[in-house]
Design a protein around this motif. Structure first.
Motif, mmCIF file in Angstrom:
data_model
loop_
_atom_site.group_PDB
_atom_site.id
_atom_site.type_symbol
_atom_site.label_atom_id
_atom_site.label_comp_id
_atom_site.label_asym_id
_atom_site.label_seq_id
_atom_site.Cartn_x
_atom_site.Cartn_y
_atom_site.Cartn_z
ATOM 1 N N VAL A 1 63.925 11.440 70.937
ATOM 2 C CA VAL A 1 64.497 10.594 72.277
ATOM 3 C C VAL A 1 63.937 10.862 73.459
ATOM 4 O O VAL A 1 64.165 12.112 74.499
ATOM 5 C CB VAL A 1 65.858 10.365 72.766
ATOM 6 N N GLU A 2 62.885 10.127 74.094
ATOM 7 C CA GLU A 2 62.736 10.208 76.115
ATOM 8 C C GLU A 2 62.296 9.090 76.480
ATOM 9 O O GLU A 2 61.210 8.552 76.428
ATOM 10 C CB GLU A 2 60.779 11.277 75.589
ATOM 11 N N PRO A 3 63.458 8.847 77.969
ATOM 12 C CA PRO A 3 62.375 8.052 78.555
ATOM 13 C C PRO A 3 61.130 8.358 79.241
ATOM 14 O O PRO A 3 61.182 6.772 79.619
ATOM 15 C CB PRO A 3 63.929 8.199 79.636
ATOM 16 N N ASN A 4 60.737 8.805 79.065
ATOM 17 C CA ASN A 4 59.041 8.766 80.211
ATOM 18 C C ASN A 4 57.624 8.208 79.104
ATOM 19 O O ASN A 4 57.993 8.841 78.281
ATOM 20 C CB ASN A 4 58.353 10.273 80.161
ATOM 21 N N ALA A 5 57.299 7.100 79.322
ATOM 22 C CA ALA A 5 57.141 6.197 78.225
ATOM 23 C C ALA A 5 55.511 6.322 77.516
ATOM 24 O O ALA A 5 55.006 7.152 77.221
ATOM 25 C CB ALA A 5 56.074 4.582 78.733
ATOM 26 N N LYS A 6 54.942 6.833 78.959
ATOM 27 C CA LYS A 6 53.584 8.286 78.172
ATOM 28 C C LYS A 6 53.664 9.400 77.954
ATOM 29 O O LYS A 6 52.753 9.461 76.819
ATOM 30 C CB LYS A 6 52.577 8.058 79.716
ATOM 31 N N LEU A 7 54.828 10.522 78.246
ATOM 32 C CA LEU A 7 54.841 10.949 77.294
ATOM 33 C C LEU A 7 55.730 11.060 76.453
ATOM 34 O O LEU A 7 55.065 11.478 74.634
ATOM 35 C CB LEU A 7 56.544 12.248 77.949
ATOM 36 N N ARG A 8 56.533 9.757 75.783
ATOM 37 C CA ARG A 8 57.042 9.057 74.827
ATOM 38 C C ARG A 8 55.735 8.936 73.462
ATOM 39 O O ARG A 8 55.216 9.870 72.133
ATOM 40 C CB ARG A 8 57.643 8.052 74.389
ATOM 41 N N ALA A 9 54.414 8.708 74.308
ATOM 42 C CA ALA A 9 53.440 8.095 73.383
ATOM 43 C C ALA A 9 52.187 9.548 73.078
ATOM 44 O O ALA A 9 52.280 9.076 72.079
ATOM 45 C CB ALA A 9 52.256 7.443 74.852
ATOM 46 N N GLU A 10 52.494 10.408 74.017
ATOM 47 C CA GLU A 10 52.123 11.864 73.835
ATOM 48 C C GLU A 10 52.713 11.790 72.473
ATOM 49 O O GLU A 10 51.702 12.483 71.506
ATOM 50 C CB GLU A 10 52.082 12.583 74.689
ATOM 51 N N ALA A 11 54.172 12.415 73.015
ATOM 52 C CA ALA A 11 54.564 12.702 70.992
ATOM 53 C C ALA A 11 54.168 11.592 70.514
ATOM 54 O O ALA A 11 53.794 12.620 68.905
ATOM 55 C CB ALA A 11 56.478 12.702 71.233
ATOM 56 N N ARG A 12 54.304 10.654 69.584
ATOM 57 C CA ARG A 12 53.344 9.998 68.616
ATOM 58 C C ARG A 12 52.431 10.435 68.239
ATOM 59 O O ARG A 12 52.452 9.948 67.069
ATOM 60 C CB ARG A 12 53.845 8.660 69.060
ATOM 61 N N ARG A 13 51.585 10.127 69.526
ATOM 62 C CA ARG A 13 50.398 10.914 69.041
ATOM 63 C C ARG A 13 50.088 12.739 68.560
ATOM 64 O O ARG A 13 48.503 12.563 67.451
ATOM 65 C CB ARG A 13 48.748 11.099 70.414
ATOM 66 N N ARG A 14 51.082 13.483 68.772
ATOM 67 C CA ARG A 14 51.070 14.538 68.244
ATOM 68 C C ARG A 14 51.160 14.475 67.205
ATOM 69 O O ARG A 14 51.531 15.292 66.352
ATOM 70 C CB ARG A 14 51.489 15.647 69.101
ATOM 71 N N ALA A 15 52.464 13.621 66.448
ATOM 72 C CA ALA A 15 53.023 13.389 65.609
ATOM 73 C C ALA A 15 52.581 12.603 64.597
ATOM 74 O O ALA A 15 53.293 11.961 63.249
ATOM 75 C CB ALA A 15 54.455 13.655 65.746
ATOM 76 N N GLU A 16 50.882 12.137 64.210
ATOM 77 C CA GLU A 16 50.489 10.909 63.403
ATOM 78 C C GLU A 16 50.469 10.691 62.253
ATOM 79 O O GLU A 16 51.318 10.391 61.595
ATOM 80 C CB GLU A 16 49.306 10.953 63.758
ATOM 81 N N ASP A 17 51.129 12.397 62.040
ATOM 82 C CA ASP A 17 51.276 12.526 60.492
ATOM 83 C C ASP A 17 52.383 13.351 59.774
ATOM 84 O O ASP A 17 52.616 14.282 58.977
ATOM 85 C CB ASP A 17 49.572 13.441 59.725
ATOM 86 N N VAL A 18 53.494 12.869 60.745
ATOM 87 C CA VAL A 18 54.841 13.030 60.494
ATOM 88 C C VAL A 18 55.713 12.190 60.457
ATOM 89 O O VAL A 18 55.320 11.408 61.413
ATOM 90 C CB VAL A 18 55.038 14.291 61.854
ATOM 91 N N ALA A 19 56.830 13.224 60.094
ATOM 92 C CA ALA A 19 58.105 11.679 59.718
ATOM 93 C C ALA A 19 58.221 11.693 60.575
ATOM 94 O O ALA A 19 59.898 12.749 60.793
ATOM 95 C CB ALA A 19 58.292 12.037 58.511
ATOM 96 N N ALA A 20 58.169 11.387 61.930
ATOM 97 C CA ALA A 20 59.291 11.069 62.926
ATOM 98 C C ALA A 20 59.424 10.381 63.467
ATOM 99 O O ALA A 20 58.240 8.906 64.150
ATOM 100 C CB ALA A 20 59.289 12.751 64.195
ATOM 101 N N GLU A 21 60.413 9.641 64.088
ATOM 102 C CA GLU A 21 60.704 8.566 65.034
ATOM 103 C C GLU A 21 60.716 8.931 66.491
ATOM 104 O O GLU A 21 61.808 9.718 67.022
ATOM 105 C CB GLU A 21 61.233 7.971 64.845
#
Length: 262
Positions: free
Chosen positions: A75-95
């Motif tokens: 859970v992350e309210p900062n949209a740009k940090l959230r996008a970075e987290a998604r980028r780093r977890a591209e091969d991981v089953a995480a939301e």
């Protein structure tokens, strides 16, 4: 979310880059690694459980939850940090989802593990976040919190009054600069059973790029608050830089971790 000065709360590309650099620098610090290991073990996450990191930043702990076989959420309210987290977890089953500690996007009694690091210091009513953690946890669910206690901050070298003003600048910037010492009370007040408490001093004696940026920002904040003049600010930064060159530099602040059970 995580630790934010005023420059970190602005979502410009440059400020987000600075924040990510500082988060990555902190992630490699021995004290942070030790507290995160303690918190991960206290969470006792098991395959198939739902584990949520609140204010997940770049998502490192969310990836750890996913690697353990959990249903992992950040859970992350900062949209740009959230996008970075998604980028780093591209091969991981995480939301990764938008949300705040006081209003989590989960049903009551639907989460097995809540993790939250360096968030409650920023909240006007951290007790509301603790109540929200208690709401979403299943019976037997675990919460692990980590936060700083800015009242313990030390900074050296420099003219003592100026160094003290910079070290204490967060006390005027944050709603709860004493969050570290209050984590257990907030969780207990929400009806959770505190099961463990530990702490580590976060010490920087050879400032990295991210650490140096953070320390000099503290001096800038003290200047903005009117606690030191521009000349005192410039002298303090010069003294700190000279101290770092001759291995006579010290920044420290206490960090605490608390575990609790629903």
């Amino acid at each position: 979310m995580t630790q934010q000065l005023s420059w970190q709360s602005e979502q410009t590309d440059e400020n987000v880059r600075l924040q990510i650099r500082w988060l990555d620098a902190l992630a490699g610090h021995p004290a942070v690694r030790e507290l995160r290991t303690w918190a991960y073990e206290a969470s006792a996450v098991r395959p198939g459980e739902r584990a949520v990191d609140v204010g997940c930043g770049t998502g490192e702990q969310v990836r750890e939850f996913a690697a353990a076989g959990a249903e992992a959420f950040g859970v992350e309210p900062n949209a740009k940090l959230r996008a970075e987290a998604r980028r780093r977890a591209e091969d991981v089953a995480a939301e990764f989802v938008d949300g705040t500690a006081e209003a989590l996007p989960f049903d009551s009694a639907s989460v097995d593990v809540i993790r939250c690091e360096r968030v409650l210091q920023h909240l006007d009513r951290p007790q509301d976040a603790a109540a929200e953690f208690a709401r979403v946890l299943r019976p037997g669910g675990r919460a692990v919190l980590i936060d700083l206690d800015w009242g313990s901050t030390l900074l050296h070298p420099g003219e003592p009054a100026a160094a003290r003003a910079a070290a204490q600048s967060q006390n005027l910037e944050l709603p709860h600069p004493d969050a570290g010492r209050r984590l257990g009370g907030w969780l207990a007040g929400a009806g959770l059973e505190v099961t463990g408490v530990t702490g580590r001093p976060l010490v920087i004696w050879k400032p990295s790029t991210g650490g140096w940026t953070f320390v000099t920002r503290l001096a800038e904040v003290a200047k903005r608050q009117g606690r030191i003049s521009e000349a005192e600010h410039d002298r303090l930064v010069a003294d700190l830089a000279a101290g770092a060159e001759r291995d006579d530099f010290h920044f420290s602040v206490a960090m605490f971790a608390v575990s609790a059970r629903a």
